[in-house]
Design a protein around this motif. Structure first.
Motif, short mmCIF file in Angstrom:
data_model
loop_
_atom_site.label_atom_id
_atom_site.label_comp_id
_atom_site.label_asym_id
_atom_site.label_seq_id
_atom_site.Cartn_x
_atom_site.Cartn_y
_atom_site.Cartn_z
N ARG A 151 0.61 -1.36 0.15
CA ARG A 151 0.14 -0.15 0.17
C ARG A 151 0.70 1.35 0.07
NH1 ARG A 151 -5.17 0.22 1.42
NH2 ARG A 151 -4.78 2.16 2.56
N GLU A 152 2.19 1.21 -0.10
CA GLU A 152 3.17 2.52 0.19
C GLU A 152 3.35 2.72 -1.26
OE1 GLU A 152 3.62 3.72 3.27
OE2 GLU A 152 2.18 2.07 3.75
N SER A 225 -5.04 5.80 1.12
CA SER A 225 -3.83 5.25 1.87
C SER A 225 -2.86 6.56 2.23
CB SER A 225 -2.95 4.45 0.66
OG SER A 225 -2.44 5.26 -0.15
#
Length: 359
Positions: A151-152, A225
């Motif tokens: 998710r980064e 995110s």
């Protein structure tokens, strides 16, 4: 190099590797673009993804110095039906295989990309890995199923420090969620004095720069995110004109109370028709995203829907009913792709002029 592509769902494709002789993994997506592979490879919005080119012949005009959309590619790999070994173009400086070796990227050629695309359309984006042909299939499949989603993406591609592209015109702060150089080029073509800032920049820090406008860039991954970006948008909304592209569009919508959802296989390519609901005109657009804004969720916000995708009727644009703020899901900088929507940058310039005259 004999390589194979192994999908989390169990399918295995045998092919010939090119580029660096390394294993690579990521989510497999497909793009319908017929040209522009250099821009696609260097598009930060492909961070963490293995891209399947649906057009069968890739690499025929080589790699040149001018068509990059970022300095260092962040995609994980490339899948092609046929790789051209001898490109022919007066600007070509190296072939695709040489470029991939230089950047440490891995690719696979010679597989049935039509079959792979149909699998993605049926099952959605799946995790996959390009590995040596001798590797055990079941072990790789088990490894892919056990791995948590990454998710980064935005944190990986956003600039870590602010930098400027100075000119004499309007001062624009470009918030970098994975910005393509095409956005900077289009703003520069309109003589904008550009300051690019990290995705973590606060509203107070942006307003301290006293900009005439704020641009929210494209970027990879899930818009939820980066919740800190929503506070930043709310902090500048109404105080300075805002224009959002792709990820910027989704973040504006979230900040104003709408919701987003994950598309089954995303929109990627340079041939997506979009209807402007205000003019009833259709533009052929360049797109690259996995998520979309829920049109129904816009009804209880101060945003009005301005554009829709004609292929699946999903949202493609919004405008704020009160404040000088608008955004689109597609890419008006069109790199690669058609330039039908390039006029939106002119609309941003006009919006900044109108806002300044009202003060």
């Amino acid at each position: 190099m004999n390589k194979k592509l192994i999908l989390e769902s169990g399918e295995v494709f045998l092919g010939e590797g090119f580029g660096a002789n390394v294993d690579t993994e990521g989510n497999v997506v497909f793009t319908t673009a017929m040209t522009g592979y250099q821009e696609l490879i260097s598009d930060p919005s492909f961070c963490g993804q293995i891209v399947c080119m649906t057009y069968p012949l890739i690499g025929n005009y080589g790699i040149n110095r001018d068509d990059f959309e970022c300095i260092e590619p962040s995609m994980k790999g490339l899948i092609v039906r046929e790789l051209c070994d001898f490109p022919s173009n007066f600007r070509s400086q190296m072939d695709l295989d040489e470029f991939f070796k230089h950047k440490g990227l891995s690719g696979i050629a010679g597989i049935d990309t039509r079959k792979l695309t149909r699998i993605i359309r049926q099952k959605g984006e799946v995790k996959a890995k390009i590995v040596d042909a001798s590797v055990n299939n079941e072990e790789v499949i088990a490894e892919l199923k056990a791995k948590a989603p990454f998710r980064e993406h935005i944190q990986t591609v956003s600039t870590k420090t602010s930098y400027a592209s100075p000119r004499r015109g309007k001062k624009v702060v470009l918030v970098d969620f994975g910005a393509k150089l095409g956005i900077i080029r289009e703003l520069g073509n309109r003589n904008c004095d550009i300051t690019v800032v990290p995705h973590t920049t606060t509203a107070e820090e942006i307003l301290r720069l006293n900009p005439d406008g704020v641009m929210l860039s494209n970027g990879p991954g899930d818009p939820t995110s980066v919740p800190h970006a929503l506070d930043m948008i709310r902090g500048v909304l109404g105080k300075v004109p805002i224009f959002g592209i792709c990820m910027g569009h989704q973040l504006i919508s979230l900040a104003c109370g709408a919701t987003t959802f994950k598309l089954k296989f995303g929109h990627r390519g340079g041939n997506h028709p979009v209807l402007d609901l205000r003019t009833n005109k259709v533009a052929i657009t360049s797109q690259n995203h996995s998520y979309a804004v829920d049109s129904e969720s816009l009804k209880n916000t101060d945003l009005e829907e301005t554009h829709i995708a004609l292929n699946d009727r999903t949202n493609e644009g919004v405008r704020h009913k009160i404040h000088p703020c608008f955004s689109v899901q597609y890419h008006p900088e069109a790199a690669p792709g058609p330039q039908d929507a390039n006029y939106l940058f002119d609309e941003f310039i006009t919006l900044m002029d109108e806002f300044k005259n009202k003060k």
